[in-house]
Design an enzyme around this catalytic site. Structure first.
Site, short mmCIF file in Angstrom:
data_model
loop_
_atom_site.label_atom_id
_atom_site.label_comp_id
_atom_site.label_asym_id
_atom_site.label_seq_id
_atom_site.Cartn_x
_atom_site.Cartn_y
_atom_site.Cartn_z
N GLU A 1 -5.91 -8.07 -0.69
CA GLU A 1 -6.71 -7.80 0.68
C GLU A 1 -7.86 -7.33 0.65
OE1 GLU A 1 -5.39 -4.71 3.39
OE2 GLU A 1 -3.01 -5.89 3.60
N GLU B 1 0.75 -1.69 -0.37
CA GLU B 1 0.38 0.09 -0.05
C GLU B 1 1.01 1.64 0.18
OE1 GLU B 1 -2.81 -0.41 3.13
OE2 GLU B 1 -3.53 -2.06 1.86
#
EC number: 3.2.1.4
Length: 426
Positions: free
Chosen positions: A361, A249
């Site tokens: 995710e 991320e």
């Protein structure tokens, strides 16, 4: 997005703060390997000029067999020769008619087809915990999952474990050797899990930062992260069941800055003659729903087309949650169809540009709306397996306690979400 919450560790008396798992909060929103006998049809866009998925078939000099006519390549790092093979072959320069990488150990890799997802698994959290205590104390601030715990997920039908860990613990000083104890923990887990036939996705869970300094800054130049990946790729280049995830991320930086870092890291990995699949995230917490949006700067969908993998073996990794702002902090899901809706634009981008994607995710609490949303999302991924390679639930791991998204079994009892995932693990 930040998904921090207290947790209980059986080996620790006090409550501790977990490292944040990630996510992709958007301020614009309101509310394993496949065997050599795989016979699926080749994806037309999966060529050496776009985003192929190549999985190791045989080591240097070894014989191999494919079912039907398949594309196989021979080489290492960024040097390859391809050949259309029917039936049997041998991983030699004589068979391929050329030695593409003289003087180094080479492998043969099979271009993967479509129709069946390659990877379905779970993130096993723990080694990234305690981000407020870096490097921290092992067993108090953070923990690696046990290799034995993976057996539960394997028996459920999963074939991939995503392993979050912290860069600072593995390499306490930039451009210097890895910490021996941390490296031993990492390699011990990876080697034990891959020996059972599972795939491990390595996940430096750092949000494109090192001790808070962003990659591409004067404090953490791209060359420093390239050094990290060169060392890590060297450790695992002989293990085809290891996927190299560049970063968890990236966020709060120009997308162009992240692209520059990602390209430097890809070059470093291939310079180590590592042929492993590499997962590449985008900026803005790599949210699927925001891939083409510009609230964070130039969209990922524009900038990330400039990715350059000399080894031509990359997959784009995105994350996607189902709550109002896609942050993964709520027990509520927007609707039963929100997951599939939020993946649609990214899926179109993959198909239009000849790339492949992985849902690295996603997660949700257990309630009727969320259960339906998860099911619809996974059906969507399955139905678009020409561009999707798989998924990993967030999360499992030993220290979650009562975390609402956890699927770690409690005293051997399945968490409710496992029944939602089960039909997609057959």
């Amino acid at each position: 997005m930040r998904r921090c919450m207290p947790l209980v560790a059986a080996s620790v008396a006090a409550l501790m703060l977990a490292g944040c798992g990630g996510g992709d909060g958007d301020p614009s929103l309101s509310t394993a390997s496949v065997s050599a006998t795989d016979t699926t049809t080749l994806k037309p866009a999966a060529t050496s000029t776009t985003s192929s998925v190549w999985l190791t078939l045989a080591k240097d000099s070894a014989a191999f067999t494919v079912s039907g006519t398949r594309t196989v390549r021979y080489g290492a790092g960024s040097a390859w020769v391809e050949k259309s093979v029917s039936g049997s072959g041998r991983c030699t320069s004589t068979f391929f008619g050329k030695d593409p990488a003289a003087g180094v150990a080479k492998v043969c890799q099979l271009l993967q087809g479509t129709g069946t997802l390659l990877w379905r698994g779970v993130s096993l959290a723990g080694a990234e915990f305690g981000e407020g205590s870096l490097p921290g104390t092992y067993g108090s601030n953070y923990i690696y999952p046990s290799a034995d715990s993976v057996t539960y997920y394997k028996n459920k039908g999963m074939n991939l474990v995503r392993l979050p860990f912290r860069w600072e613990r593995l390499q306490p000083t930039l451009n210097q050797v890895f910490d021996a104890n941390e490296l031993s923990r990492l390699t011990g887990f990876v080697n034990a899990v891959t020996a059972t036939g599972q795939t491990v996705l390595l996940d430096p869970h750092n949000y494109a930062r090192y001790y808070g300094n962003v990659i591409g800054s004067s404090a953490v130049p791209n060359s420093a992260y390239a050094d990290f990946w060169r060392r890590l790729a060297t450790q695992f280049k002989s293990n085809p069941r290891v996927i190299l995830g560049l970063m968890n991320e990236p966020n709060s930086m120009p997308t162009e800055q992240w692209l520059s870092g990602a390209n430097a890291e890809l070059a470093a990995i291939r310079s180590a003659n590592a042929s492993n699949v590499v997962f590449v995230p985008g900026n803005a917490w790599t949210g699927a729903h925001s891939w083409n949006q510009n609230w964070y700067g130039t969209p990922n969908g524009t900038v990330m087309k400039g990715i350059n993998d000399p080894g031509h073996n990359l997959v784009f990794e995105v994350h996607q949650y189902l709550d109002g702002d896609s942050s993964g902090q709520s027990a509520n899901c927007v609707s039963a169809t929100i997951g599939a809706q939020r993946l649609q634009d990214f899926t179109t981008w993959l198909r239009s540009n000849g790339y492949r994607g992985f849902l690295g995710e996603f997660g949700a609490a257990s309630n009727d709306t969320c259960n339906q949303a998860v099911s619809n999302m996974l059906t969507f991924v399955k139905n678009n397996a020409d561009v999707w390679t798989g998924w990993a639930w967030w999360a499992g791991g030993p220290w979650w306690g009562g975390y609402m998204y956890s699927i770690e079994p409690s005293n051997g009892v399945d968490k409710p979400q496992m029944s939602v995932l089960a039909p997609y693990l057959k």
